[in-house]
Design a protein around this motif. Structure first.
Motif, PDB file in Angstrom:
ATOM      1  N   THR A  34      -1.974   9.218   4.538  1.00 23.79           N
ATOM      2  CA  THR A  34      -2.301  10.457   4.402  1.00 23.79           C
ATOM      3  C   THR A  34      -1.547  12.178   5.128  1.00 23.79           C
ATOM      4  N   ALA A  40      -7.563  -2.122   6.405  1.00 24.66           N
ATOM      5  CA  ALA A  40      -7.785  -0.804   7.348  1.00 24.66           C
ATOM      6  C   ALA A  40      -6.519  -1.552   8.665  1.00 24.66           C
ATOM      7  N   THR A  77       0.657  -1.009   0.035  1.00 27.99           N
ATOM      8  CA  THR A  77       0.023  -0.087   0.121  1.00 27.99           C
ATOM      9  C   THR A  77       0.365   0.926  -0.093  1.00 27.99           C
ATOM     10  N   LEU A 137      -7.396   4.376   1.598  1.00 25.26           N
ATOM     11  CA  LEU A 137      -7.685   5.386   1.210  1.00 25.26           C
ATOM     12  C   LEU A 137      -8.216   5.659   0.056  1.00 25.26           C
ATOM     13  N   LEU A 194      -1.727   4.069   7.048  1.00 25.96           N
ATOM     14  CA  LEU A 194      -3.122   5.188   6.472  1.00 25.96           C
ATOM     15  C   LEU A 194      -3.264   6.471   6.955  1.00 25.96           C
ATOM     16  N   ALA A 195      -3.429   6.825   8.677  1.00 26.54           N
ATOM     17  CA  ALA A 195      -2.638   8.130   8.715  1.00 26.54           C
ATOM     18  C   ALA A 195      -1.789   8.224   8.393  1.00 26.54           C
ATOM     19  N   THR A 243      -7.391  10.866   1.821  1.00 31.57           N
ATOM     20  CA  THR A 243      -8.442  10.726   2.878  1.00 31.57           C
ATOM     21  C   THR A 243      -8.465  10.283   2.817  1.00 31.57           C
ATOM     22  N   GLU A 244      -8.937   9.045   4.871  1.00 32.10           N
ATOM     23  CA  GLU A 244      -8.569   7.629   4.795  1.00 32.10           C
ATOM     24  C   GLU A 244     -10.417   7.371   4.510  1.00 32.10           C
ATOM     25  N   THR A 245     -10.530   6.162   4.217  1.00 35.15           N
ATOM     26  CA  THR A 245     -11.922   5.403   4.775  1.00 35.15           C
ATOM     27  C   THR A 245     -11.803   4.081   5.340  1.00 35.15           C
ATOM     28  N   ASP A 295       1.028   3.158  11.861  1.00 36.73           N
ATOM     29  CA  ASP A 295      -1.090   3.171  11.406  1.00 36.73           C
ATOM     30  C   ASP A 295      -0.352   4.029   9.599  1.00 36.73           C
ATOM     31  N   ARG A 332      -3.423  -0.154   9.676  1.00 37.02           N
ATOM     32  CA  ARG A 332      -3.276   0.866  11.210  1.00 37.02           C
ATOM     33  C   ARG A 332      -2.230   0.130  12.567  1.00 37.02           C
TER      34      ARG A 332
END
Length: 439
Positions: free
Chosen positions: A362, A348, A328, A379, A358-359, A373-375, A356, A351
């Protein structure tokens, strides 16, 4: 050869002045190396591990097994060529202390091994390792009869009180947060008195290719494994008790670590060849051929390896990465440079990885001018003109290589702590600059 930057230094990510054209010899697979070390340590006879990856995670694994009484000799192979490790299995013993660093494979694969040791084995690691989920392994081992002290945290630090054996048998585990929970139990399962039957109870199971890798490697050393794919019950894996054979195994190149180099060909419209790319593999990184082709490249697998060529255009993608979550960060970096939006789904669980992810992705891409933006499970990335700045890595090797990919197309990107790539990809800065120097 340039020295590896100090951890506190900001590494100026090289900017590509044109299309890359290089051959990159990618070091061996971390996932294969660490599974092979565990299986060789549990075998009934010595084995060879050729072309192992020497990185922080694999050296932590080797040192942990040595602490429990396994002898691992470093040298050349039995034919006198190539780097190899000779693993001499012995009676596992305690007391021992294991430093897991922040290696998921070490912190999850070795507590089951420690139940077979004659004495206590204490596990500790980096501060981030305390935050990573370990409850699946701890709870399962307790259900199988092991005594583990973790002060009720379900996480590190902990002590496994080995008594030289474990009954084993059926056990339920929710591996929604990490497929390594399943692999950990399967790897030691042949040495349990009753083997092991692992039943996954969660609603999702990420990174299935890594479980398939575990199963294939178990079968290669003589274990009998029944799986959902082989006609067994869905969500259930069974390993029959029995002796494991010592093998002479050559480690494949780490295909996930090939990602930044293939991305360089895609982003610059160039060409990169990765020698020894296997024609058949359980490594999740093999899916890069499909994903990066959809994003604008083309590839050709030859007897020599994989040749990947960029077209000069990078397209957005809508893709479920649930089975290949480790890819990713690199895909997000490429997507930030694409000509259309991307949606990355099914991740997910990232994280709970080294950071984390994804954070972190972003925040870092957006601070360079991006629009991420995170979903709930991934992302959404809308490409924007990016600018230079500091790209923080959070001691996460894949964040560092993601920043380097962006730096190819964006001047002035500086990577904080690029040395964290040594976790799985030693000498990354040198490999990266050499690739660009060949352009």
């Amino acid at each position: 050869m340039a020295p590896t930057p100090a951890p506190t230094a900001l590494w100026p990510a090289p900017h590509a002045s044109g299309a890359v054209d290089a051959t990159v010899h990618v070091p061996g697979s971390k996932s294969v190396t660490n599974r092979a070390l565990v299986l060789a340590a549990l075998a009934s006879e010595p084995g060879w591990l050729r072309r192992p990856l020497r990185s922080r995670d694999t050296l932590l694994m080797a040192d942990a097994l040595r602490a429990m009484g396994i002898e691992i000799e470093e040298g050349v192979g039995p034919d006198g060529t190539g780097e190899a490790w000779r693993v001499l299995p012995a009676g596992l013993r305690g007391p021992a202390t294991v430093d897991v660093g922040n290696a998921g494979t070490v912190m999850r694969f070795l507590p089951p091994v420690a139940t077979l040791a004659d004495g206590p084995v204490h596990f500790d690691g980096d501060p981030r390792s305390y935050e990573r989920p370990l409850h699946g392994v701890i709870d399962a081992l307790r259900a199988l009869g092991a005594r583990i002290d973790d002060d009720g945290r379900g996480a590190l630090p902990l002590t496994v009180h080995g008594v030289g054996a474990l009954d084993g048998g059926p056990v339920e585990v929710d591996a929604s947060s990490s497929s390594q929970f399943v692999s950990a139990l399967l790897l030691s399962g042949p040495r349990f008195n009753q083997g092991v039957e692992v039943r996954h109870t969660g609603s999702t199971l990420p990174s299935l290719p890594h479980i398939r890798m575990t199963v294939d490697m178990l079968r290669a050393v003589g274990a009998q494994v029944d799986t959902p794919e082989s006609g067994g019950e869905p969500g259930v894996w069974r390993v029959t008790p029995g002796a494991l054979l010592g093998r002479d195994l050559t480690v494949e190149p780490d295909l996930s670590n090939a990602q930044p180099f293939l991305a360089a060909a895609l982003v610059t419209g160039g060409r990169v060849v990765v020698p020894d790319w296997p024609a058949r593999t359980t490594q999740p990184g093999d899916r890069l051929r499909e994903i990066f082709t959809e994003m604008g490249g083309s590839c050709r697998l030859t007897d020599y390896g994989l040749e990947f060529t960029g077209s000069g255009a990078v397209h957005g993608i809508d893709v479920d990465l649930g089975d290949v979550g480790e890819l990713t960060p690199g895909i997000a970096a490429v997507a930030a440079l694409a000509d259309s939006p991307s949606t990355l789904r099914g991740v997910a669980h990232l994280r709970l990885h080294e950071t984390d992810r994804l954070a972190a992705l972003t925040k870092e891409i957006n601070e360079l001018g991006g629009d991420v933006t995170e979903t709930a499970d991934g992302l959404h990335i809308r490409p924007r003109p990016l600018h230079g700045g500091v790209f923080h890595t959070y001691e996460d090797h894949r964040m560092a290589t993601a920043g380097a990919i962006i730096g190819l197309a964006v001047e002035g990107v500086r990577i904080e702590n690029v040395a964290t790539t040594a976790k799985t990809l030693p000498d990354f800065p040198d490999l990266w600059t050499a690739m660009l120097g060949a352009a």
